[in-house]
Design a protein around this motif. Structure first.
Motif, PDB file in Angstrom:
ATOM      1  N   TRP A  88       0.830  -1.211   0.000  1.00  0.00           N
ATOM      2  CA  TRP A  88       0.000   0.000   0.000  1.00  0.00           C
ATOM      3  C   TRP A  88       0.864   1.260   0.000  1.00  0.00           C
ATOM      4  CZ3 TRP A  88      -4.758   1.883  -0.682  1.00  0.00           C
ATOM      5  CH2 TRP A  88      -5.127   3.083  -0.068  1.00  0.00           C
ATOM      6  N   PHE A  89       1.805   1.319   0.938  1.00  0.00           N
ATOM      7  CA  PHE A  89       2.642   2.510   1.035  1.00  0.00           C
ATOM      8  C   PHE A  89       3.532   2.665  -0.194  1.00  0.00           C
ATOM      9  CE2 PHE A  89       2.303   1.954   5.849  1.00  0.00           C
ATOM     10  CZ  PHE A  89       1.293   2.899   5.954  1.00  0.00           C
ATOM     11  N   GLY A  90       3.935   1.546  -0.800  1.00  0.00           N
ATOM     12  CA  GLY A  90       4.770   1.618  -1.983  1.00  0.00           C
ATOM     13  C   GLY A  90       4.099   2.321  -3.134  1.00  0.00           C
ATOM     14  N   LYS A  91       2.793   2.160  -3.248  1.00  0.00           N
ATOM     15  CA  LYS A  91       2.051   2.789  -4.337  1.00  0.00           C
ATOM     16  C   LYS A  91       1.467   4.133  -3.924  1.00  0.00           C
ATOM     17  CE  LYS A  91      -0.276   0.525  -7.468  1.00  0.00           C
ATOM     18  NZ  LYS A  91      -1.290  -0.246  -8.243  1.00  0.00           N
ATOM     19  N   MET A  92       0.977   4.245  -2.689  1.00  0.00           N
ATOM     20  CA  MET A  92       0.260   5.444  -2.269  1.00  0.00           C
ATOM     21  C   MET A  92       1.162   6.478  -1.591  1.00  0.00           C
ATOM     22  SD  MET A  92      -2.621   4.622  -3.404  1.00  0.00           S
ATOM     23  CE  MET A  92      -3.460   6.089  -2.826  1.00  0.00           C
ATOM     24  N   GLY A  93       2.361   6.050  -1.179  1.00  0.00           N
ATOM     25  CA  GLY A  93       3.233   6.959  -0.437  1.00  0.00           C
ATOM     26  C   GLY A  93       2.876   6.979   1.044  1.00  0.00           C
ATOM     27  N   ASN A  94       3.783   7.483   1.853  1.00  0.00           N
ATOM     28  CA  ASN A  94       3.589   7.493   3.298  1.00  0.00           C
ATOM     29  C   ASN A  94       4.317   8.686   3.886  1.00  0.00           C
ATOM     30  OD1 ASN A  94       3.197   6.955   5.995  1.00  0.00           O
ATOM     31  ND2 ASN A  94       4.620   5.230   6.081  1.00  0.00           N
ATOM     32  N   ALA A  95       3.545   9.728   4.223  1.00  0.00           N
ATOM     33  CA  ALA A  95       4.135  10.950   4.760  1.00  0.00           C
ATOM     34  C   ALA A  95       4.787  10.734   6.114  1.00  0.00           C
ATOM     35  CB  ALA A  95       3.070  12.038   4.870  1.00  0.00           C
ATOM     36  N   ALA A  96       4.477   9.609   6.746  1.00  0.00           N
ATOM     37  CA  ALA A  96       5.039   9.333   8.069  1.00  0.00           C
ATOM     38  C   ALA A  96       6.265   8.425   8.002  1.00  0.00           C
ATOM     39  CB  ALA A  96       3.973   8.696   8.964  1.00  0.00           C
ATOM     40  N   ALA A  97       6.741   8.129   6.794  1.00  0.00           N
ATOM     41  CA  ALA A  97       7.842   7.177   6.659  1.00  0.00           C
ATOM     42  C   ALA A  97       9.110   7.636   7.378  1.00  0.00           C
ATOM     43  CB  ALA A  97       8.136   6.945   5.180  1.00  0.00           C
ATOM     44  N   HIS A  98       9.295   8.952   7.441  1.00  0.00           N
ATOM     45  CA  HIS A  98      10.503   9.497   8.069  1.00  0.00           C
ATOM     46  C   HIS A  98      10.353   9.670   9.577  1.00  0.00           C
ATOM     47  CE1 HIS A  98       7.742  12.789   7.179  1.00  0.00           C
ATOM     48  NE2 HIS A  98       8.239  13.393   8.244  1.00  0.00           N
ATOM     49  N   MET A  99       9.162   9.373  10.108  1.00  0.00           N
ATOM     50  CA  MET A  99       8.861   9.665  11.503  1.00  0.00           C
ATOM     51  C   MET A  99       9.828   8.976  12.459  1.00  0.00           C
ATOM     52  SD  MET A  99       5.140   9.433  13.355  1.00  0.00           S
ATOM     53  CE  MET A  99       4.972   7.671  13.086  1.00  0.00           C
ATOM     54  N   GLY A 100      10.177   7.727  12.169  1.00  0.00           N
ATOM     55  CA  GLY A 100      11.056   6.989  13.060  1.00  0.00           C
ATOM     56  C   GLY A 100      12.409   7.640  13.246  1.00  0.00           C
ATOM     57  N   LYS A 101      12.866   8.370  12.211  1.00  0.00           N
ATOM     58  CA  LYS A 101      14.157   9.044  12.306  1.00  0.00           C
ATOM     59  C   LYS A 101      14.062  10.385  13.026  1.00  0.00           C
ATOM     60  CE  LYS A 101      15.841   6.959   8.007  1.00  0.00           C
ATOM     61  NZ  LYS A 101      16.344   7.213   6.629  1.00  0.00           N
ATOM     62  N   GLU A 102      12.844  10.905  13.148  1.00  0.00           N
ATOM     63  CA  GLU A 102      12.666  12.220  13.765  1.00  0.00           C
ATOM     64  C   GLU A 102      12.249  12.158  15.228  1.00  0.00           C
ATOM     65  OE1 GLU A 102      11.393  14.693   9.741  1.00  0.00           O
ATOM     66  OE2 GLU A 102       9.912  14.360  11.326  1.00  0.00           O
ATOM     67  N   ILE A 103      11.677  11.040  15.647  1.00  0.00           N
ATOM     68  CA  ILE A 103      11.245  10.923  17.039  1.00  0.00           C
ATOM     69  C   ILE A 103      12.462  10.938  17.955  1.00  0.00           C
ATOM     70  CG2 ILE A 103      10.153   9.407  18.742  1.00  0.00           C
ATOM     71  CD1 ILE A 103       8.299   8.474  16.512  1.00  0.00           C
ATOM     72  N   LYS A 104      12.373  11.746  19.001  1.00  0.00           N
ATOM     73  CA  LYS A 104      13.452  11.867  19.972  1.00  0.00           C
ATOM     74  C   LYS A 104      12.983  11.317  21.323  1.00  0.00           C
ATOM     75  CE  LYS A 104      15.139  16.180  17.902  1.00  0.00           C
ATOM     76  NZ  LYS A 104      15.408  17.619  18.167  1.00  0.00           N
ATOM     77  N   PRO A 105      13.930  10.954  22.192  1.00  0.00           N
ATOM     78  CA  PRO A 105      13.540  10.539  23.538  1.00  0.00           C
ATOM     79  C   PRO A 105      12.701  11.617  24.214  1.00  0.00           C
ATOM     80  CG  PRO A 105      15.834   9.988  23.133  1.00  0.00           C
ATOM     81  CD  PRO A 105      15.381  10.812  21.963  1.00  0.00           C
ATOM     82  N   GLY A 106      11.521  11.217  24.673  1.00  0.00           N
ATOM     83  CA  GLY A 106      10.615  12.173  25.308  1.00  0.00           C
ATOM     84  C   GLY A 106       9.458  12.603  24.443  1.00  0.00           C
ATOM     85  N   HIS A 107       9.424  12.178  23.187  1.00  0.00           N
ATOM     86  CA  HIS A 107       8.312  12.541  22.312  1.00  0.00           C
ATOM     87  C   HIS A 107       7.053  11.730  22.648  1.00  0.00           C
ATOM     88  CE1 HIS A 107      10.300  14.668  18.667  1.00  0.00           C
ATOM     89  NE2 HIS A 107       9.395  15.466  19.184  1.00  0.00           N
ATOM     90  N   VAL A 108       5.907  12.345  22.446  1.00  0.00           N
ATOM     91  CA  VAL A 108       4.609  11.674  22.415  1.00  0.00           C
ATOM     92  C   VAL A 108       4.050  11.863  21.011  1.00  0.00           C
ATOM     93  CG1 VAL A 108       2.234  11.658  23.268  1.00  0.00           C
ATOM     94  CG2 VAL A 108       4.116  12.034  24.861  1.00  0.00           C
ATOM     95  N   VAL A 109       3.745  10.779  20.321  1.00  0.00           N
ATOM     96  CA  VAL A 109       3.184  10.879  18.969  1.00  0.00           C
ATOM     97  C   VAL A 109       1.673  11.059  19.093  1.00  0.00           C
ATOM     98  CG1 VAL A 109       2.871   9.754  16.746  1.00  0.00           C
ATOM     99  CG2 VAL A 109       5.032   9.472  17.994  1.00  0.00           C
ATOM    100  N   VAL A 110       1.198  12.217  18.673  1.00  0.00           N
ATOM    101  CA  VAL A 110      -0.226  12.541  18.762  1.00  0.00           C
ATOM    102  C   VAL A 110      -0.810  12.479  17.358  1.00  0.00           C
ATOM    103  CG1 VAL A 110      -1.929  14.199  19.577  1.00  0.00           C
ATOM    104  CG2 VAL A 110       0.307  14.065  20.702  1.00  0.00           C
ATOM    105  N   THR A 111      -1.784  11.590  17.161  1.00  0.00           N
ATOM    106  CA  THR A 111      -2.291  11.257  15.830  1.00  0.00           C
ATOM    107  C   THR A 111      -3.747  11.672  15.664  1.00  0.00           C
ATOM    108  OG1 THR A 111      -0.861   9.303  15.892  1.00  0.00           O
ATOM    109  CG2 THR A 111      -2.515   9.397  14.156  1.00  0.00           C
ATOM    110  N   ASP A 112      -3.974  12.549  14.703  1.00  0.00           N
ATOM    111  CA  ASP A 112      -5.328  12.915  14.307  1.00  0.00           C
ATOM    112  C   ASP A 112      -5.686  12.097  13.075  1.00  0.00           C
ATOM    113  OD1 ASP A 112      -7.728  14.094  13.618  1.00  0.00           O
ATOM    114  OD2 ASP A 112      -6.810  15.920  12.811  1.00  0.00           O
ATOM    115  N   VAL A 113      -6.692  11.233  13.183  1.00  0.00           N
ATOM    116  CA  VAL A 113      -7.037  10.341  12.065  1.00  0.00           C
ATOM    117  C   VAL A 113      -8.028  10.959  11.093  1.00  0.00           C
ATOM    118  CG1 VAL A 113      -6.563   8.280  13.442  1.00  0.00           C
ATOM    119  CG2 VAL A 113      -8.908   9.178  13.330  1.00  0.00           C
ATOM    120  N   GLY A 114      -8.442  12.193  11.333  1.00  0.00           N
ATOM    121  CA  GLY A 114      -9.309  12.878  10.378  1.00  0.00           C
ATOM    122  C   GLY A 114     -10.657  12.221  10.171  1.00  0.00           C
TER     123      GLY A 114
END
Length: 257
Positions: A88-114
């Motif tokens: 799915w992500f290979g064809k549709m893309g994934n804006a969150a793909a880089h998220m794992g590299k940006e999360i730092k110790p102490g982050h809370v990932v807050v997700t709005d599913v729209g």
């Protein structure tokens, strides 16, 4: 630089979050009320911790999703079905793909599913990636799946509901680190997000230092009163009335600069 960016840079949210660690959500709410921020940052009680005893304070990393407007296509092989997310992500893309590299110790990932509430964007496996990167919690106004495993793992997820279905054909991640709304509260990258048994609160970064100062005083005053009642009732003191431990925590934190 925006006013929020300047304020975030000035206070360093990853440092200021440490001043919230001993606090209860209720303490922060009292402090917000005290400075005139009535009902600001209160997240709907529809969003609840998935297991008893969950507590965290962290810096918001935001993820905005929307319902998918394309169905998932039929997969021809078992291998593709197992790897459905990758397909799915290979064809549709994934804006969150880089998220794992940006999360730092102490982050809370807050997700709005729209509004895409019929799918568990977070589950037992991908949520561990957040924890592995140093995240201290995940909040979503949608669903979580693999809930039994999440509870067994004690993965700190707050969600609106439980679900069974997966991402492909149902939800798309479109943007990270943007202002979102969740449970009636605005959340921006760098805001302080707290969770415990009482619920969730979002502390705007502009007032986080002041809120932490007042909330600490609220907590200590309450502990002193409760400890006196413990003693009068012959109850054994516990960590919730250990004023000295709280004082030492803040003294040590202050010494660190």
């Amino acid at each position: 630089m925006s006013a929020l960016a300047a304020e975030t840079a000035a206070v360093d949210p990853f440092h200021i979050r440490k001043y919230f660690e001993p606090l209860r959500v209720a303490d922060a709410c009292d402090a917000l009320d005290g400075i005139g921020y009535f009902n600001i940052g209160l997240v709907s009680q529809d969003l609840r911790p998935l297991w008893t005893g969950m507590k965290f304070w962290g810096v918001a990393y935001t993820l905005r999703c929307v319902p998918a407007n394309k169905p998932m296509w039929k997969l021809e092989t078992t291998e593709d079905i197992v790897n459905a997310h990758g397909v799915w992500f290979g064809k549709m893309g994934n804006a969150a793909a880089h998220m794992g590299k940006e999360i730092k110790p102490g982050h809370v990932v807050v997700t709005d599913v729209g509004g895409a509430e019929n799918v568990g964007f977070w589950g037992s496996e991908n949520s561990l990636g957040v924890i592995q990167a140093g995240g201290v919690g995940i909040v979503t106004n949608g669903a979580c799946r693999d809930t039994g495993e999440v509870i067994l793992q004690k993965t700190p997820i707050v969600a609106k509901r439980h679900e069974r279905t997966i991402i492909p054909g149902r939800i798309e991640a479109v943007e990270t680190q943007t202002t979102i709304g969740i449970g009636g509260a605005q959340v921006r990258p760098g805001d302080i997000v707290g969770c415990d048994e009482d619920g969730l609160v979002v502390v705007p970064i502009e007032v986080a230092r002041e809120v932490a100062l007042h909330a600490r005083a609220v907590l200590v005053a309450d502990m002193v009163k409760r400890r006196d009642k413990y003693d009068r009732l012959g109850m054994t003191r516990d960590e919730t009335v250990d004023v000295e431990a709280v004082d030492k925590y803040y003294a040590d934190l202050q010494a660190q600069g």
